[in-house]
Motif scaffolding. Sequence first.
Motif, PDB file in Angstrom:
ATOM      1  N   GLY A   1       0.767  -1.238   0.000  1.00 12.13           N
ATOM      2  CA  GLY A   1       0.000   0.000   0.000  1.00 12.13           C
ATOM      3  C   GLY A   1       0.797   1.287   0.000  1.00 12.13           C
ATOM      4  N   ALA A   2       2.102   1.224   0.077  1.00 13.20           N
ATOM      5  CA  ALA A   2       2.922   2.436   0.046  1.00 13.20           C
ATOM      6  C   ALA A   2       2.966   3.001  -1.376  1.00 13.20           C
ATOM      7  CB  ALA A   2       4.332   2.118   0.522  1.00 13.20           C
ATOM      8  N   ARG A   3       3.012   4.322  -1.477  1.00 12.80           N
ATOM      9  CA  ARG A   3       3.127   4.948  -2.799  1.00 12.80           C
ATOM     10  C   ARG A   3       4.555   4.823  -3.316  1.00 12.80           C
ATOM     11  NH1 ARG A   3       0.553  10.687  -1.910  1.00 12.80           N
ATOM     12  NH2 ARG A   3       1.947  11.085  -3.614  1.00 12.80           N
ATOM     13  N   THR A   4       4.684   4.601  -4.612  1.00 13.85           N
ATOM     14  CA  THR A   4       5.995   4.468  -5.242  1.00 13.85           C
ATOM     15  C   THR A   4       5.956   5.073  -6.639  1.00 13.85           C
ATOM     16  OG1 THR A   4       7.756   2.929  -5.870  1.00 13.85           O
ATOM     17  CG2 THR A   4       5.521   2.137  -6.132  1.00 13.85           C
ATOM     18  N   ALA A   5       7.064   5.659  -7.026  1.00 11.97           N
ATOM     19  CA  ALA A   5       7.227   6.088  -8.416  1.00 11.97           C
ATOM     20  C   ALA A   5       7.666   4.867  -9.212  1.00 11.97           C
ATOM     21  CB  ALA A   5       8.275   7.190  -8.510  1.00 11.97           C
ATOM     22  N   ILE A   6       7.322   4.835 -10.464  1.00  8.25           N
ATOM     23  CA  ILE A   6       7.661   3.693 -11.316  1.00  8.25           C
ATOM     24  C   ILE A   6       8.594   4.157 -12.431  1.00  8.25           C
ATOM     25  CG2 ILE A   6       6.725   1.975 -12.930  1.00  8.25           C
ATOM     26  CD1 ILE A   6       5.957   1.407 -10.108  1.00  8.25           C
ATOM     27  N   GLY A   7       9.640   3.389 -12.655  1.00 10.88           N
ATOM     28  CA  GLY A   7      10.546   3.649 -13.758  1.00 10.88           C
ATOM     29  C   GLY A   7      10.806   2.365 -14.527  1.00 10.88           C
ATOM     30  N   PHE A   8      11.040   2.506 -15.806  1.00 10.06           N
ATOM     31  CA  PHE A   8      11.343   1.357 -16.658  1.00 10.06           C
ATOM     32  C   PHE A   8      12.680   1.583 -17.339  1.00 10.06           C
ATOM     33  CE2 PHE A   8       6.790   1.219 -16.169  1.00 10.06           C
ATOM     34  CZ  PHE A   8       6.540  -0.130 -15.987  1.00 10.06           C
ATOM     35  N   THR A   9      13.419   0.509 -17.535  1.00  5.63           N
ATOM     36  CA  THR A   9      14.730   0.614 -18.164  1.00  5.63           C
ATOM     37  C   THR A   9      14.660   0.589 -19.682  1.00  5.63           C
ATOM     38  OG1 THR A   9      15.041  -1.774 -17.919  1.00  5.63           O
ATOM     39  CG2 THR A   9      15.957  -0.351 -16.178  1.00  5.63           C
ATOM     40  N   SER A  10      13.468   0.288 -20.233  1.00  3.52           N
ATOM     41  CA  SER A  10      13.312   0.315 -21.693  1.00  3.52           C
ATOM     42  C   SER A  10      11.843   0.515 -22.048  1.00  3.52           C
ATOM     43  CB  SER A  10      13.814  -0.988 -22.323  1.00  3.52           C
ATOM     44  OG  SER A  10      12.931  -2.057 -22.010  1.00  3.52           O
ATOM     45  N   GLU A  11      11.618   1.034 -23.228  1.00  4.25           N
ATOM     46  CA  GLU A  11      10.251   1.194 -23.723  1.00  4.25           C
ATOM     47  C   GLU A  11       9.565  -0.174 -23.840  1.00  4.25           C
ATOM     48  OE1 GLU A  11       7.831   3.086 -27.543  1.00  4.25           O
ATOM     49  OE2 GLU A  11      10.015   3.200 -27.481  1.00  4.25           O
TER      50      GLU A  11
ATOM     51  N   GLY B   1       1.123  -1.674 -21.330  1.00 10.27           N
ATOM     52  CA  GLY B   1       0.433  -1.635 -22.622  1.00 10.27           C
ATOM     53  C   GLY B   1       0.933  -0.521 -23.520  1.00 10.27           C
ATOM     54  N   PRO B   2       0.636  -0.628 -24.810  1.00 13.38           N
ATOM     55  CA  PRO B   2       1.174   0.318 -25.791  1.00 13.38           C
ATOM     56  C   PRO B   2       0.553   1.712 -25.727  1.00 13.38           C
ATOM     57  CG  PRO B   2      -0.326  -1.203 -26.845  1.00 13.38           C
ATOM     58  CD  PRO B   2      -0.145  -1.684 -25.432  1.00 13.38           C
ATOM     59  N   GLU B   3      -0.583   1.875 -25.083  1.00 15.32           N
ATOM     60  CA  GLU B   3      -1.252   3.175 -25.020  1.00 15.32           C
ATOM     61  C   GLU B   3      -0.795   4.031 -23.843  1.00 15.32           C
ATOM     62  OE1 GLU B   3      -3.214   4.174 -27.521  1.00 15.32           O
ATOM     63  OE2 GLU B   3      -2.705   2.241 -28.434  1.00 15.32           O
ATOM     64  N   GLN B   4       0.066   3.497 -22.982  1.00 13.61           N
ATOM     65  CA  GLN B   4       0.514   4.229 -21.796  1.00 13.61           C
ATOM     66  C   GLN B   4       1.414   5.391 -22.205  1.00 13.61           C
ATOM     67  OE1 GLN B   4      -0.293   3.810 -18.526  1.00 13.61           O
ATOM     68  NE2 GLN B   4       0.905   5.620 -18.135  1.00 13.61           N
ATOM     69  N   PRO B   5       1.032   6.628 -21.894  1.00 15.25           N
ATOM     70  CA  PRO B   5       1.931   7.751 -22.195  1.00 15.25           C
ATOM     71  C   PRO B   5       3.167   7.699 -21.293  1.00 15.25           C
ATOM     72  CG  PRO B   5      -0.105   8.536 -21.152  1.00 15.25           C
ATOM     73  CD  PRO B   5      -0.220   7.053 -21.297  1.00 15.25           C
ATOM     74  N   TRP B   6       4.284   8.191 -21.793  1.00 17.79           N
ATOM     75  CA  TRP B   6       5.501   8.165 -21.008  1.00 17.79           C
ATOM     76  C   TRP B   6       6.459   9.239 -21.488  1.00 17.79           C
ATOM     77  CZ3 TRP B   6      10.156   7.108 -23.472  1.00 17.79           C
ATOM     78  CH2 TRP B   6      10.064   6.577 -24.754  1.00 17.79           C
ATOM     79  N   ILE B   7       7.404   9.590 -20.624  1.00 13.26           N
ATOM     80  CA  ILE B   7       8.509  10.475 -20.989  1.00 13.26           C
ATOM     81  C   ILE B   7       9.787   9.861 -20.451  1.00 13.26           C
ATOM     82  CG2 ILE B   7       7.119  12.576 -21.046  1.00 13.26           C
ATOM     83  CD1 ILE B   7       8.324  13.286 -18.304  1.00 13.26           C
ATOM     84  N   ARG B   8      10.888  10.211 -21.072  1.00 14.40           N
ATOM     85  CA  ARG B   8      12.188   9.699 -20.626  1.00 14.40           C
ATOM     86  C   ARG B   8      12.727  10.619 -19.526  1.00 14.40           C
ATOM     87  NH1 ARG B   8      15.641   6.335 -23.448  1.00 14.40           N
ATOM     88  NH2 ARG B   8      14.270   6.639 -25.233  1.00 14.40           N
TER      89      ARG B   8
END
Length: 76
Positions: free
Chosen positions: A7-17, A25-32
């Motif tokens: 239940g703790a809040r967390t930021a999410i990061g990905f190492t690749s698109e 999913g492919p519709e998720q907006p994102w920025i680098r």
Amino acid sequence: MFRTPLGARTAIGFTSEHRLIATLGPEQPWIRLAEPALRALTVALGVATVTVDPLFTARAPRPLNPVVSAHALLIG
């Protein structure tokens, strides 16, 4: 922002698109962003944890009962 299984809040990061699309999913907006920039944006919100490359996410919640307009009830 997401929540951890506890239940703790967390930021999410990905190492690749590719990993982002596989999880959200492919519709998720994102920025680098670099990890320090992500932390700087989220610390003001009280979020100190960053989760990198989560393997799965829960779907967004939906109402249990569909919303029915008053007009539809009258015509019924």
